[in-house]
Motif scaffolding. Structure first.
Motif, PDB file in Angstrom:
ATOM      1  N   ILE A   5       0.778  -1.331  -0.012  1.00 17.56           N
ATOM      2  CA  ILE A   5      -0.061  -0.123  -0.095  1.00 17.56           C
ATOM      3  C   ILE A   5       0.863   1.173  -0.038  1.00 17.56           C
ATOM      4  N   ARG A  22      -0.358   8.290   8.710  1.00 14.61           N
ATOM      5  CA  ARG A  22      -0.676   7.512   7.421  1.00 14.61           C
ATOM      6  C   ARG A  22      -1.355   6.133   8.180  1.00 14.61           C
ATOM      7  N   ILE A  26      -4.837   4.661   6.673  1.00 17.26           N
ATOM      8  CA  ILE A  26      -5.066   3.239   6.401  1.00 17.26           C
ATOM      9  C   ILE A  26      -5.976   2.345   6.933  1.00 17.26           C
ATOM     10  N   ARG A  29      -9.561   3.370   5.998  1.00 11.77           N
ATOM     11  CA  ARG A  29     -10.010   3.091   4.882  1.00 11.77           C
ATOM     12  C   ARG A  29     -10.127   1.404   4.749  1.00 11.77           C
ATOM     13  N   CYS A  30      -9.557   0.844   5.810  1.00 10.48           N
ATOM     14  CA  CYS A  30      -9.597  -0.614   5.996  1.00 10.48           C
ATOM     15  C   CYS A  30     -10.940  -0.899   6.643  1.00 10.48           C
ATOM     16  N   ILE A 142      -6.764   1.577  -1.574  1.00 13.78           N
ATOM     17  CA  ILE A 142      -6.271   2.135  -0.024  1.00 13.78           C
ATOM     18  C   ILE A 142      -5.272   3.312  -0.401  1.00 13.78           C
ATOM     19  N   VAL A 146      -5.303   6.929   0.355  1.00 16.22           N
ATOM     20  CA  VAL A 146      -4.422   7.825   1.070  1.00 16.22           C
ATOM     21  C   VAL A 146      -3.634   8.982   0.573  1.00 16.22           C
TER      22      VAL A 146
END
Length: 454
Positions: A5, A22, A26, A29-30, A142, A146
């Motif tokens: 990623i 970050r 992340i 987004r997961c 992702i 990001v």
């Protein structure tokens, strides 16, 4: 193979803060919750700070693992520093500190934490399973999402750094409290299991005791019935020997002895039968209007031979007028006879026994007192229990099973009365008091005198 990623180089304090930001982006987004986002960001930033503090530089890489089903977020933190000396000791020490280090935070906040360290550097792999609600997601999606989110300015990053520290402390404290609650819960479950086991054992014991008590009562009833036949035969044989024309003086004396012992055994058998009936709730009484004066006279007649053999003086004080109660005459004679029998048995040669009957406040009060061996204070509370006896004395001429007073109490209570015992101690005699309600016709509370019958 994990799908990469993002990779962040760590060479300064700002890189540490950037890795935290970050990591949180992340995680969001997961599909992780805000609570898990904070935990993942804290674990990553703490390890990135260790890289910067101990190795000088390194990198943090984020990837997504799992081709089918639920994916797993993988974070790799690595450096080429001197490695971690005494890793096991360090982890053990962190377990007992109020503020755990980065390694312990990573182990607590992530599903897995694999540490590989040596002289050529350290590589730490963190994994956390994505929530089931994450749905279909790819590493490329992702990374693209990001990349479109800029990092805060230096001032904001500095503030975020402070907030990161405070959040780490708060999370560590919460984790400690959670661990304490888990331990308390474990102990409560253990205690609850012990209580349940104890209750099971108590129930088993109670059931066993009930079975044993029923078997005991059945045995007593069977034994009493079986003894009646041989005793009747022995008594009849003794009478026939005594009446034989060829009977000598010794034969007559021995016949009388056998008769006395048979009578004593018959009383014991009757007591056993009554105990069995009372224990099983089978005993019944037929109440009629009874003059207690007649009951007393019948009971006195029963015990006078035993009293005369010991040269005991029996004083009886009865009211001039009838003292009527509603009761079973046979059982009332048994009650008073048992008390008088005990007085005779536990009073020595030439002793003094007194029986007093009077009416007071709508009730009949009967007292049997003696100047015999007395009763220990420790025994008084248990005197009316089954199989309880006063200690035997050298003057005692006949035995017993300790059933008489238990029967007295049960029979008195069947007549809605009460019985109590008192004694000043060993060698100072004893007194038994019975209270019975008067028959309705006498309940007006008449006051009468008393006459000595000696």
């Amino acid at each position: 193979m994990p799908q990469p990623i993002l990779t962040i180089a760590v060479a300064c304090e700002m890189d540490v803060i950037a890795s935290r930001q970050r990591a949180r982006q992340i995680a969001a987004r997961c599909g992780f919750s805000s609570h898990d986002q904070a935990r993942i960001a804290t674990a990553v930033s703490e390890l990135a700070r260790n890289v910067f503090s101990y190795a000088g530089e390194g990198k943090v890489g984020f990837s997504l693992a799992g081709a089918t089903g639920r994916h797993t977020l993988v974070v790799v933190i690595e450096d080429e520093g001197p490695g971690i000396a005494d890793l096991e000791l360090l982890l053990a020490r962190d377990e007992h500190t109020q503020r755990p280090g980065g390694l312990l935070a990573a182990r607590r906040f992530m599903d897995e934490c694999d540490i590989d360290t040596g002289k050529s550097g350290t590589r730490i792999v963190l994994t956390k399973l994505l929530p089931a609600s994450a749905g279909v997601i790819s590493a490329g999606d992702i990374a693209q999402a990001v990349a479109g989110v800029s990092l805060p300015s230096n001032v904001a990053l500095s503030e975020a750094n402070q907030q990161n520290r405070e959040l780490t402390d708060a999370l560590a404290t919460l984790q400690e409290r959670q661990d304490e609650l888990v331990e308390v819960s474990r102990r409560l479950e253990q205690t609850n299991g012990q209580v349940e086991e104890l209750n099971r054992l108590l129930n088993e014991k109670a059931a066993s005791l009930m079975v044993a008590d029923r078997q005991k009562n059945e045995f007593l009833s069977l034994l009493s019935h079986e003894l009646r036949g041989p005793l009747s035969a022995a008594g009849m044989a003794a009478q026939l020997l005594k009446k034989s024309p060829a009977a000598t003086t010794q034969t007559v004396s021995l016949s009388d002895l056998i008769n006395r012992q048979v009578s004593h055994m018959n009383r014991l058998v009757e007591d056993l039968l009554d105990v069995s009936r009372i224990s099983r709730g089978l005993i019944s009484i037929v109440k009629t209007e009874v003059d207690l004066r007649d009951v007393v006279n019948a009971a006195i007649e029963q015990i006078m031979p035993a009293a005369e053999r010991k040269d005991q003086h029996v004083d009886v004080m009865l009211p001039l007028d009838p003292c009527k109660v509603e009761g079973d005459a046979t059982r009332l004679i048994q009650i008073i006879g048992n008390l008088l029998g005990n007085a005779t048995r536990y009073t020595g040669e030439g002793g003094h026994i007194t029986l007093t009957l009077e009416e007071r406040k709508g009730a009949a009060f009967l007292c049997v007192a003696d100047n015999g061996q007395g009763i220990d204070a420790e025994l008084l509370p248990h005197l009316f229990d089954l199989y309880v006896q006063a200690e035997t004395s050298s003057e005692r001429q006949s035995g017993g099973l300790g059933l008489g007073l238990a029967l007295v109490k049960s029979l008195v209570e069947l007549h809605d009365g009460t019985v109590t015992a008192s004694s000043a101690g060993q060698g100072r005699g004893s007194s038994f008091d019975i209270r019975l309600p008067l028959a309705p016709a006498r309940a007006a509370g008449l006051t009468t005198g008393a006459v000595a019958l000696a």
